[in-house]
Write a protein that holds these residues in place. Sequence first.
Motif, mmCIF file in Angstrom:
data_model
loop_
_atom_site.group_PDB
_atom_site.id
_atom_site.type_symbol
_atom_site.label_atom_id
_atom_site.label_comp_id
_atom_site.label_asym_id
_atom_site.label_seq_id
_atom_site.Cartn_x
_atom_site.Cartn_y
_atom_site.Cartn_z
ATOM 1 N N ASN A 447 0.854 -1.193 0.000
ATOM 2 C CA ASN A 447 0.000 0.000 0.000
ATOM 3 C C ASN A 447 0.883 1.234 0.000
ATOM 4 O O ASN A 447 2.074 1.177 0.304
ATOM 5 C CB ASN A 447 -0.929 -0.005 1.222
ATOM 6 N N ARG A 448 0.286 2.372 -0.342
ATOM 7 C CA ARG A 448 1.049 3.614 -0.475
ATOM 8 C C ARG A 448 1.479 4.182 0.873
ATOM 9 O O ARG A 448 2.296 5.111 0.926
ATOM 10 C CB ARG A 448 0.229 4.655 -1.239
ATOM 11 N N PHE A 449 0.955 3.631 1.978
ATOM 12 C CA PHE A 449 1.301 4.125 3.305
ATOM 13 C C PHE A 449 2.490 3.384 3.916
ATOM 14 O O PHE A 449 2.962 3.759 4.983
ATOM 15 C CB PHE A 449 0.102 3.982 4.251
ATOM 16 N N SER A 450 2.945 2.291 3.264
ATOM 17 C CA SER A 450 4.005 1.428 3.824
ATOM 18 C C SER A 450 3.623 0.902 5.203
ATOM 19 O O SER A 450 4.447 0.843 6.126
ATOM 20 C CB SER A 450 5.339 2.195 3.899
ATOM 21 N N ILE A 451 2.361 0.521 5.334
ATOM 22 C CA ILE A 451 1.829 -0.014 6.587
ATOM 23 C C ILE A 451 1.684 -1.529 6.450
ATOM 24 O O ILE A 451 1.286 -2.040 5.403
ATOM 25 C CB ILE A 451 0.468 0.624 6.918
ATOM 26 N N TYR A 452 1.986 -2.255 7.526
ATOM 27 C CA TYR A 452 1.819 -3.707 7.522
ATOM 28 C C TYR A 452 1.623 -4.187 8.958
ATOM 29 O O TYR A 452 1.754 -3.418 9.916
ATOM 30 C CB TYR A 452 3.014 -4.408 6.858
ATOM 31 N N LEU A 453 1.284 -5.455 9.114
ATOM 32 C CA LEU A 453 1.186 -6.093 10.424
ATOM 33 C C LEU A 453 2.523 -6.754 10.737
ATOM 34 O O LEU A 453 3.198 -7.255 9.841
ATOM 35 C CB LEU A 453 0.100 -7.172 10.447
ATOM 36 N N HIS A 454 2.881 -6.800 12.015
ATOM 37 C CA HIS A 454 4.127 -7.483 12.349
ATOM 38 C C HIS A 454 4.163 -7.871 13.816
ATOM 39 O O HIS A 454 3.399 -7.378 14.650
ATOM 40 C CB HIS A 454 5.340 -6.617 11.987
ATOM 41 N N ASP A 455 5.073 -8.791 14.113
ATOM 42 C CA ASP A 455 5.414 -9.190 15.465
ATOM 43 C C ASP A 455 6.113 -8.008 16.152
ATOM 44 O O ASP A 455 6.356 -6.965 15.520
ATOM 45 C CB ASP A 455 6.326 -10.419 15.375
ATOM 46 N N THR A 456 6.469 -8.144 17.420
ATOM 47 C CA THR A 456 7.161 -7.059 18.114
ATOM 48 C C THR A 456 8.062 -7.626 19.199
ATOM 49 O O THR A 456 7.799 -8.704 19.755
ATOM 50 C CB THR A 456 6.160 -6.070 18.732
ATOM 51 N N SER A 457 9.100 -6.884 19.493
ATOM 52 C CA SER A 457 9.982 -7.258 20.603
ATOM 53 C C SER A 457 9.488 -6.675 21.924
ATOM 54 O O SER A 457 10.012 -7.026 22.984
ATOM 55 C CB SER A 457 11.411 -6.758 20.310
ATOM 56 N N GLU A 458 8.486 -5.808 21.876
ATOM 57 C CA GLU A 458 7.966 -5.162 23.092
ATOM 58 C C GLU A 458 6.613 -5.773 23.467
ATOM 59 O O GLU A 458 5.569 -5.118 23.421
ATOM 60 C CB GLU A 458 7.841 -3.656 22.872
#
Length: 575
Positions: A447-458
């Motif tokens: 997408n044009r926003f460079s948004i995605y879902l991801h895991d996290t270290s926090e």
Amino acid sequence: MRRVAAVFLLLLLVCLEWSVSPPVYSASLATQIEAELRVLLEPVPQPGQLPLGQAQVRLHPSLRDFYSARGYTPAWVSDQGEVPLAETLLDALREASAEGLCPEDYHLDLLASLLRLADDSPRHGLLFDPHWMARLELLLTDAFLWYASDHLQGRMAFIGLRQQSRREKDGDPAQLLDHALKRQRLQAALSDLVPAHPGYRRLMQQLEQYRQLAVMGGWPKVPSGAVVRPKERDSRVRLLKARLLMTEPVAVFSGEDPDLLDVPAVRALRAFQKRHGLGADGVLGPRTLAELNVSVEERIRQIELNLERWRWLPKNLEKRYLQVNIADFSLKVVENDQVVMSMPVVVGNEYRKTPVFSGEMTYLEFAPFWYVPPTILREDKLPIIKRNPGWLKKNHYEIVSWRGTQEVVDPARIDWKKVNVGNFPGALRMKPGPWNPLGQVKFMFPNRFSIYLHDTSERHLFQRRVRLFSSGCIRIERPLDLAQYLLEPQGVSCAELLDAVQRDAPLRMTLKRSMPVQLLYWTAWVEPDGMVNFRRDFYLRDLDMETALEDWRYGGGINSEQILEPAESDQGADR
């Protein structure tokens, strides 16, 4: 109303004059209306406003093209002066308020007044002026076009707020009207415009119920004071119980000890807290008190705004999709209207807000690099690097050449005093590992926003109730569960998933069946069990919508009484 009645009498007197000395028209009524439509529309810029009486009517952008394509032939008024389909349209416009829309945005009162004049004139042997019949014709079409586009695309007032919520092809209101009139299916076309999704219909039902509460005077306000815990007494508890009786189905009280926060009161208070995204502890504290004292009128407006957000979505949702509600910090996977997976998420903070849009998830990337965005590089990382270049290696960062060779740049060979964001020597990225803010996997829907879902270290952030901590992307609590759900149907085993997340270099896995993704911002919605939920407007997007709608209306609205009252320059016209 008095102005409308006065104008009605004025028009009757004019018509009586015509009955004494009726004008002779050599052309048919349809031809006269056609000529009037040309006079009205051809000088108007596209899009533009049309002066009617003392008012300016904002015309739908498709209105002039609709009539131009049909040679300005009337679409509603017959050659005998009949308007057979008008009431069908007006019935739909009267019901618009049930969807949180304003019937007056579609000229309802004005159309009703003009139709009464058109209907009454023949009964009294009078001729209804083609001048007004042309305006009736035009306003009927304009009303349909606005009503249709508000359902197909969302209200134009919110065009700057919708972003990519809808698909590119939403339907053409002018084509829809032309098709409906030619095939004599106007009623069906109007009915089909109203979203049929159960979630939309449930929210409409709650709007009606809350409006009924408003008619009854709303609910009592609970005064501020000390925190009240279960089994404690306080004189305000009796008001709390009266408040909970208004909205909580589980609220059933004996009345024996009205000041005691007893078990039934705690049960009802917990139900209220859960519906409002609060900690369901049964304690009457300041946050719970603030939500209790939001007025019924504010809740009605909240429901209306979220019905609008529903209309931004595609008419037919996919059978299977992933949905993130930013305002609720939650993710759901839905199959055939049933939630098959849900989990908490972390979303963008108040300065780097997560946008609202739809996309298609096409692949997952395990053991990802984290490429530092330009904003974070400029504001956060570059000042640290310039003070201490050794910080890069210590914190698992590396710089790769812009030349696309993946060549790692040695930071010791760079004169950092001369470096800024514009001449940074390469792409700054963090290596895969438990320290990586993207965690073990990211879920990509380009997408044009460079948004995605991801895991996290926090991972500790998922224990917070308000989770506004990211820079826009969505961090999810159980990424491996979601990865397994997506990849298991294409033969990827749990062992393969575990191997993938432990790699020291990225691994992409393409989905054979893409997953539709919706990032939404719902501050009011209704669960399948009928429970309406409300959330705080953390991003102030409800307020943005209110402001946009006010600006739109003040920028070129419509006033029925002004239109029915002739303008000074028209009073001497030969009509």
